[in-house]
Design an enzyme around this catalytic site. Structure first.
Site, PDB file in Angstrom:
ATOM      1  N   HIS A   1       0.811  -1.217   0.000  1.00  0.00           N
ATOM      2  CA  HIS A   1       0.000   0.000   0.000  1.00  0.00           C
ATOM      3  C   HIS A   1       0.848   1.271   0.000  1.00  0.00           C
ATOM      4  O   HIS A   1       0.333   2.363  -0.231  1.00  0.00           O
ATOM      5  CB  HIS A   1      -0.988   0.000   1.183  1.00  0.00           C
TER       6      HIS A   1
ATOM      7  N   ASP B   1       0.152  -7.679   1.086  1.00  0.00           N
ATOM      8  CA  ASP B   1       0.523  -6.286   1.351  1.00  0.00           C
ATOM      9  C   ASP B   1       2.038  -6.121   1.426  1.00  0.00           C
ATOM     10  O   ASP B   1       2.570  -5.473   2.335  1.00  0.00           O
ATOM     11  CB  ASP B   1      -0.134  -5.768   2.634  1.00  0.00           C
TER      12      ASP B   1
ATOM     13  N   SER C   1       4.699   2.203   7.993  1.00  0.00           N
ATOM     14  CA  SER C   1       4.380   1.053   7.145  1.00  0.00           C
ATOM     15  C   SER C   1       5.591   0.604   6.339  1.00  0.00           C
ATOM     16  O   SER C   1       6.247   1.405   5.668  1.00  0.00           O
ATOM     17  CB  SER C   1       3.246   1.410   6.188  1.00  0.00           C
TER      18      SER C   1
END
Length: 462
Positions: free
Chosen positions: A191, A221, A304
């Protein structure tokens, strides 16, 4: 001794007109050393000038012109020994032209000037003294830290952690990644780079270079990008997520809100925590299914893709998601809190390692499957197999599930003895394995439990 102008033995006898005496001495002006002579009324002897003869001789000092026999035209001779009356000033009167109020004003002005000057000098002295003030302080010591300490872990890992700045798709964003190998491969979240047109990688030294996308997978992901022409890369060591236990200390490194090289610490709060993120669960598109490690180490937007490290500075997870506060809990018109509340989730490194290897090798990753269609609307306990497939065909087409004996309508309640509570959790448990792994499924059929052995198949990820 006979005194001039008086009989022997008498004091203060009047002198004749032809006799002249010195004025009576004043006590406050008499010369030193003449006390005895003055007390007895005898004129004090005057010092002899150079050339004078003995007392009374021809070389005596010049006579006073007022005395009889003084020669005309001879001027008076200054006699330093002559006694002269003092003039006393009357202090009881203010000199003409000066008023009392003027005296008061001058005195007051002088007082104010003196006070101001004193205050200024005091402040100046205080400032000068403050520059020399030294408070107690600990002595400088070695900056080295134990390798297993948070500072030691951070020092060893930071050179291998990077910040990603991504632009494209009508926006821009920031994420984190870490170096996998000397060839320049960097692992991050899907993402972070999903809509990237341009990717810039910034190292802990501040050096920035462009990067290209190698491959990505939305189901896990995860994504891999690569930099070229960079020397001195510091790959991080990958650990084993199977060794992780609840309560183990961990360190997270990332760039929350673009604050690069941010280090936080905590513990493993739980393992095998099923989470989903992104996409639409109805069609499964772009939904990531993670059998995650849960940590209370603060993780925020921008973390992230960053590493979650154990006490040996080995990567045990890839920070991927956080749980925000429920709507209305922060009291701001139903807005959800965007920062960390101590619920962070990381993709286990064992899963990340396999996916990264496939992305580097082929550009895409494979997903393990049992080859059945699930009823995602089922709200009971377990994951129920749908009656029919999405295209109206059988929900159990030929494949791993059919070979294991799974039937439409079966409810799968356990995977290798671990309880599952829904379709999402079953997918997560399956994807925690590799294609070709053998599993035991517990299914509930017509009120009875059955144990089925299944060998996982493979499908290409997106």
């Amino acid at each position: 001794m006979r005194r001039p102008g008086g009989a022997p033995g008498t004091r203060g006898a009047p002198m004749s007109d032809s006799q002249q005496t010195d004025p009576a001495p004043l006590w406050w002006s008499r010369p030193d050393g003449l006390a005895d002579a003055r007390r007895d009324g005898v004129p004090a002897p005057r010092p002899h000038a150079e050339g004078d003869t003995a007392a009374g001789g021809a070389g005596a000092s010049s006579p006073d012109p007022s005395e009889p026999g003084t020669e005309a035209g001879s001027g008076p001779r200054y006699d330093p020994w002559a006694v002269r009356p003092l003039h006393v000033v009357d202090t009881g009167r203010v000199p003409r032209g000066i008023r009392i109020w003027q005296v008061v004003a001058i005195s007051l002005g002088a007082a104010l000037l003196a006070g101001g000057t004193g205050g200024y000098l005091g402040v100046l002295a205080e400032r000068r003294s403050s520059t020399r003030l030294e408070l107690p302080q600990a002595a400088a010591v070695s900056r080295d830290r134990a390798p297993e300490s948070v500072a030691g872990i951070a020092a060893g890992a930071l050179p291998g952690v990077v910040t990603l700045h991504v632009s494209g798709g009508g926006g821009s964003g920031t994420g984190t990644g870490f170096v996998l190998d000397p060839q320049g491969h960097i692992l991050t979240n899907n993402h972070v780079v999903a809509d990237a047109k341009r990717i810039t990688v910034t190292f802990s030294t501040g050096e920035s270079v462009g990067a290209e996308l190698v491959g990505r997978d939305s189901g896990y992901d995860l994504a891999v990008v690569k930099v070229t022409g960079v020397r001195g890369l510091r790959p991080l060591t990958l650990g084993n997520s199977e060794n992780v236990k609840v309560g183990d200390p961990v360190v997270a490194i990332g760039a929350p809100f673009d604050l690069s090289n941010t280090v936080t610490a905590g513990i493993i709060s739980a393992t095998g925590r099923p989470i989903t993120a992104g996409g639409d669960k109805g069609d499964g598109g772009d939904v990531s299914y993670v059998d995650a490690l849960q940590t209370d180490a603060p993780i925020n937007p921008g973390n992230s893709g960053g590493p979650l490290l154990d006490a040996q500075a080995h990567v045990i997870g890839i920070n991927s998601a956080i749980r925000g506060a429920d709507e209305g809990q922060d009291g701001k018109d139903g807005a959800r809190q965007s920062g960390s509340i101590g619920l962070g989730f990381a993709i286990p490194v064992n899963q990340g390692k396999r996916v990264a290897e496939e992305l580097i090798r082929t550009g895409h990753a494979t997903h393990p499957v049992i080859g059945v269609t699930l009823d995602m609307q089922y709200t009971g306990d377990g994951a129920r197999v749908a009656a029919k497939g999405d295209d109206g065909a059988s929900a159990v087409p030929p494949g791993p599930g059919a070979r294991a004996g799974i039937r439409p309508g079966d409810v799968i309640t356990k995977v290798d003895g671990q309880r599952v509570h829904g379709g999402d959790e079953l997918i997560i448990k399956i994807r925690a394995h590799r294609p070709g792994d053998a599993l035991k499924l517990t299914v509930l059929r017509e009120g009875r439990e059955h144990t089925l052995d299944v060998v996982l198949g493979s499908s290409s990820g997106a």
